[in-house]
Design an enzyme around this catalytic site. Structure first.
Site, PDB file in Angstrom:
ATOM      1  N   LYS A   1       0.844  -1.182   0.000  1.00  0.00           N
ATOM      2  CA  LYS A   1       0.000   0.000   0.000  1.00  0.00           C
ATOM      3  C   LYS A   1       0.885   1.240   0.000  1.00  0.00           C
ATOM      4  O   LYS A   1       1.825   1.348   0.790  1.00  0.00           O
ATOM      5  CB  LYS A   1      -0.914  -0.006   1.233  1.00  0.00           C
ATOM      6  CG  LYS A   1      -2.126   0.890   1.111  1.00  0.00           C
ATOM      7  CD  LYS A   1      -3.118   0.639   2.237  1.00  0.00           C
ATOM      8  CE  LYS A   1      -4.381   1.464   2.036  1.00  0.00           C
ATOM      9  NZ  LYS A   1      -5.367   1.257   3.110  1.00  0.00           N
TER      10      LYS A   1
ATOM     11  N   GLU B   1     -19.053  -5.238  11.132  1.00  0.00           N
ATOM     12  CA  GLU B   1     -19.900  -4.438  12.017  1.00  0.00           C
ATOM     13  C   GLU B   1     -20.873  -5.283  12.824  1.00  0.00           C
ATOM     14  O   GLU B   1     -21.087  -5.045  14.014  1.00  0.00           O
ATOM     15  CB  GLU B   1     -20.665  -3.395  11.198  1.00  0.00           C
ATOM     16  CG  GLU B   1     -19.802  -2.314  10.581  1.00  0.00           C
ATOM     17  CD  GLU B   1     -19.167  -2.726   9.252  1.00  0.00           C
ATOM     18  OE1 GLU B   1     -18.389  -1.928   8.696  1.00  0.00           O
ATOM     19  OE2 GLU B   1     -19.454  -3.848   8.768  1.00  0.00           O
TER      20      GLU B   1
ATOM     21  N   ARG C   1     -25.290  -1.905   8.637  1.00  0.00           N
ATOM     22  CA  ARG C   1     -24.983  -3.298   8.348  1.00  0.00           C
ATOM     23  C   ARG C   1     -25.186  -4.200   9.568  1.00  0.00           C
ATOM     24  O   ARG C   1     -25.148  -5.420   9.452  1.00  0.00           O
ATOM     25  CB  ARG C   1     -23.542  -3.416   7.846  1.00  0.00           C
ATOM     26  CG  ARG C   1     -23.155  -2.351   6.836  1.00  0.00           C
ATOM     27  CD  ARG C   1     -21.764  -2.538   6.303  1.00  0.00           C
ATOM     28  NE  ARG C   1     -21.780  -3.373   5.122  1.00  0.00           N
ATOM     29  CZ  ARG C   1     -20.699  -3.894   4.550  1.00  0.00           C
ATOM     30  NH1 ARG C   1     -19.524  -3.680   5.079  1.00  0.00           N
ATOM     31  NH2 ARG C   1     -20.794  -4.634   3.474  1.00  0.00           N
TER      32      ARG C   1
END
Length: 636
Positions: A288, A376, A404
């Protein structure tokens, strides 16, 4: 941009243009794309480190696949900038995430190359599988479906549900597992360790890949021999890695790990495996922030760094001295204080440690702070489990992400009256991330759930005191929602001794005689400014900060309804079913005849832009509120 700067990129407007370039030139295309991203995002901020990490795989996919006929489904969408640049949006890229500009996420309405709209994590495998099954049903044998998912998103339960279903349904889905060992914050949990183990098993993977290619080339992988070959390759795996491969165990062919920054090799591998029947995973290892040293060294900080000096790597940040605190930092610092006083308090977040400032607690008390990954629903039920054993979890989830976990809140917390404190960050309009991230619905979707206390602080001091109140004995399941960004106080003003706030009680901020304004949450600060304008025009306005949506202060509402026949409600949530609706219901049920004007977010999705631009668009800024009230009064 000048052709001297981007000689190859200037010739590419579509993937068809990319295919005209010799494969040996693809590394140069990747270099130019990285330079373009650095140039653009240093001036026009966006998701930076993730974009740099997927340059090669994006180029290879569009080079080999026949997009848009072939579908590429991006997970989350933070990493889709290269995809946008290669699919006709380079000239508009400077408008990325800006008001009326292109979206920061894949969006089918924006381009036919954006196969599926995303913004939340872990959706790509399920969506891609649905597309692949549909292609199979429609006899589109030549259509390829690719799901690109990061190892961070693989921590989400939906990703595993998709994998499980892919193993039994006829499909040719190709899953690109982008393994960079980080989401926004470093990844924690078993999936991270599992992928690390796989990447250390290079001998096995090389042997397995060559065996698979040999069997395919000589057409000896007949249906009668597939099970035997799978057994052989799994035995090879056990010999080299001393563990089974989770993907192969689910009948999903596995290839890799391979270098995710070798574009030519990626193109070769994609060309070889794309036509293999059945679901398959290509595991690529990437960095990344690849190609920009500051981002490589601190990917979390450079996830979305804002403006920066591309030459020095210095981020351009306004001086925080004397500035109001961020609401998230008020949460993080207050939680640490409370945890120091109450050893039952723990903190939980689904992969948003730095975003919600749980890092303050995690650094000082690592055993009492939990990052559960992008999951979540699990965060909520995990918190419920701790609460059932006497702990007091502060579960911090962004408003739009909490959607969610709705069933978990109902079934696992509210139904059992467990003392979980939900701190709902990013309530209201959050800005450039747009429709997928706005915290519009929480007031409405929480209000109908029994056993919940729902509160919204006017400012940082109120947030601090609500957090203190929520952890006191007997408070039950508690929801505190607050916005993104800065509040109104500096540190010395909100870092005050704790005070318990009476649950279900609002307050009068100022008296008045002509009409009443009822506000809930931080939007009350905007309402205060609008009221000042109206009073300068001669109106006498009473302003009430309700503090609690549930239980709503009925005593205060009776007082207001008996005095005023004109009432204005103001909230920064959807107007359908929210705070204003609660006031209307109370008035109707108690026989009051007051005229009511509800001001809030309209019944539509709102796109991206700065919060100031968006609140102006929906008439929830100072002038918009004042104008709405004027129109209401004129009709009366």
């Amino acid at each position: 941009m000048s052709k001297n700067i981007y000689p190859l990129l200037d010739t590419i407007n579509t993937p068809d243009d990319l295919k005209k370039i010799p494969i040996t030139e693809l590394p140069k295309v990747c270099e130019e794309l990285r330079s373009f991203i650095i140039d653009e995002l240093s001036e026009h901020p966006g998701h930076f480190a993730a974009s740099l990490g997927v340059v090669e795989i994006t180029v290879a996919l569009h080079y080999i696949m026949k997009t848009p006929y072939d579908r590429i489904v991006w997970d989350v969408g933070h990493q889709a900038y290269i995809h946008k640049i290669l699919t006709g949006r380079r000239a508009q890229f400077h408008t990325n995430r800006q008001y009326k500009g292109i979206s920061g996420f894949p969006k089918p309405e924006e381009s036919e190359y954006d196969a599926f709209g995303v913004g939340h994590a872990s959706t790509s495998i399920s969506a891609g599988l649905g597309m692949s099954v549909a292609a199979n049903l429609k006899q589109e044998k030549d259509r390829h479906i690719v799901a690109v998912i990061g190892d961070g998103s693989m921590t989400g339960g939906l990703a595993f549900e998709g994998l499980n279903n892919a193993s039994i349904n006829p499909n040719n889905l190709l899953i690109i597992l982008n393994d960079n060992q980080i989401a926004i914050d470093p990844i924690r949990g078993g999936m991270h360790h599992y992928l690390v183990n796989i990447t250390t098993s290079r001998t096995y993977n090389q042997v397995r890949f060559r065996l698979s290619k040999l069997f395919t080339d000589f057409n000896i992988l007949t249906s009668g021999k597939k099970r035997k070959i799978t057994q052989i390759t799994n035995q090879i795996k056990a010999s080299f890695a001393r563990q089974s491969n989770i993907f192969e165990g689910m009948n999903i062919r596995y290839f890799g790990p391979v270098d995710g920054h070798d574009c030519m090799n990626l193109a070769r591998i994609l060309n070889e495996i794309k036509d293999y029947n059945g679901p398959k995973v290509l595991h690529i290892v990437t960095k990344k922030g690849k190609g920009y040293k500051p981002a490589e060294e601190s990917a979390t900080e450079w996830h979305a760094p804002g403006k920066f000096n591309k030459e020095t790597g210095e981020r351009i940040i306004s001086d925080p001295c004397g500035q109001p605190s961020l609401y998230q930092d008020v949460f993080g610092k207050t939680l640490l204080e409370l945890a120091e006083k109450n050893d039952k308090i723990v903190g939980v977040t689904p992969a948003m440690v730095s975003g919600c400032s749980l890092n303050f607690l995690m650094e000082k008390m690592p055993r009492r702070a939990f990052d559960v990954g992008i999951a979540e629903g699990h965060a909520v039920t995990f918190s419920a489990g701790m609460a059932s054993e006497g702990m007091i979890p502060f579960c911090n989830i962004y408003s739009s992400f909490m959607q969610r976990a709705y069933d978990n809140v109902i079934h696992d917390v509210a139904l059992q009256k467990l003392p979980v404190v939900f701190c709902i960050d990013r309530a209201g309009l959050v800005g450039p991330d747009g429709a997928t991230h706005h915290g519009m619905f929480d007031l409405a979707y929480f209000r109908c759930i029994p056993n919940l206390t729902i509160a919204a602080p006017l400012n940082e001091l109120e947030l601090r005191n609500l957090m203190y109140t929520a952890q006191l004995p007997g408070k039950g399941s508690f929801v505190i929602r607050y916005p993104k960004g800065k509040g109104v106080f500096c540190h010395c003003e909100w870092e005050q001794p704790f005070n318990e706030l009476p649950v279900g009680k609002g307050r009068c901020l100022k008296p008045g005689n002509d009409f009443a304004v009822l506000s809930l949450g931080s939007i009350g600060n905007t309402a205060t400014k609008a009221i000042k304008i109206l009073e300068e025009e001669g109106w006498s306005v009473a302003h009430y900060d309700m503090r609690f949506l549930k239980p709503i202060d009925e005593e205060l509402l009776h007082t207001v309804a008996k005095k005023f026949n004109r009432i204005v409600t103001i909230e920064d949530g959807v107007i359908s079913g929210g705070f204003g609706s609660a006031v209307l219901e109370f008035l109707a049920e108690n026989g009051y005849q007051a005229s009511v004007k509800r001001i809030g977010l309209p019944d539509r999705f709102i796109e991206h832009g700065t919060p100031e631009e968006l609140y102006h668009e929906v008439d929830l800024d100072v002038n918009g509120i004042a104008n709405s009230v004027r129109k209401f009064l004129s009709k009366q």
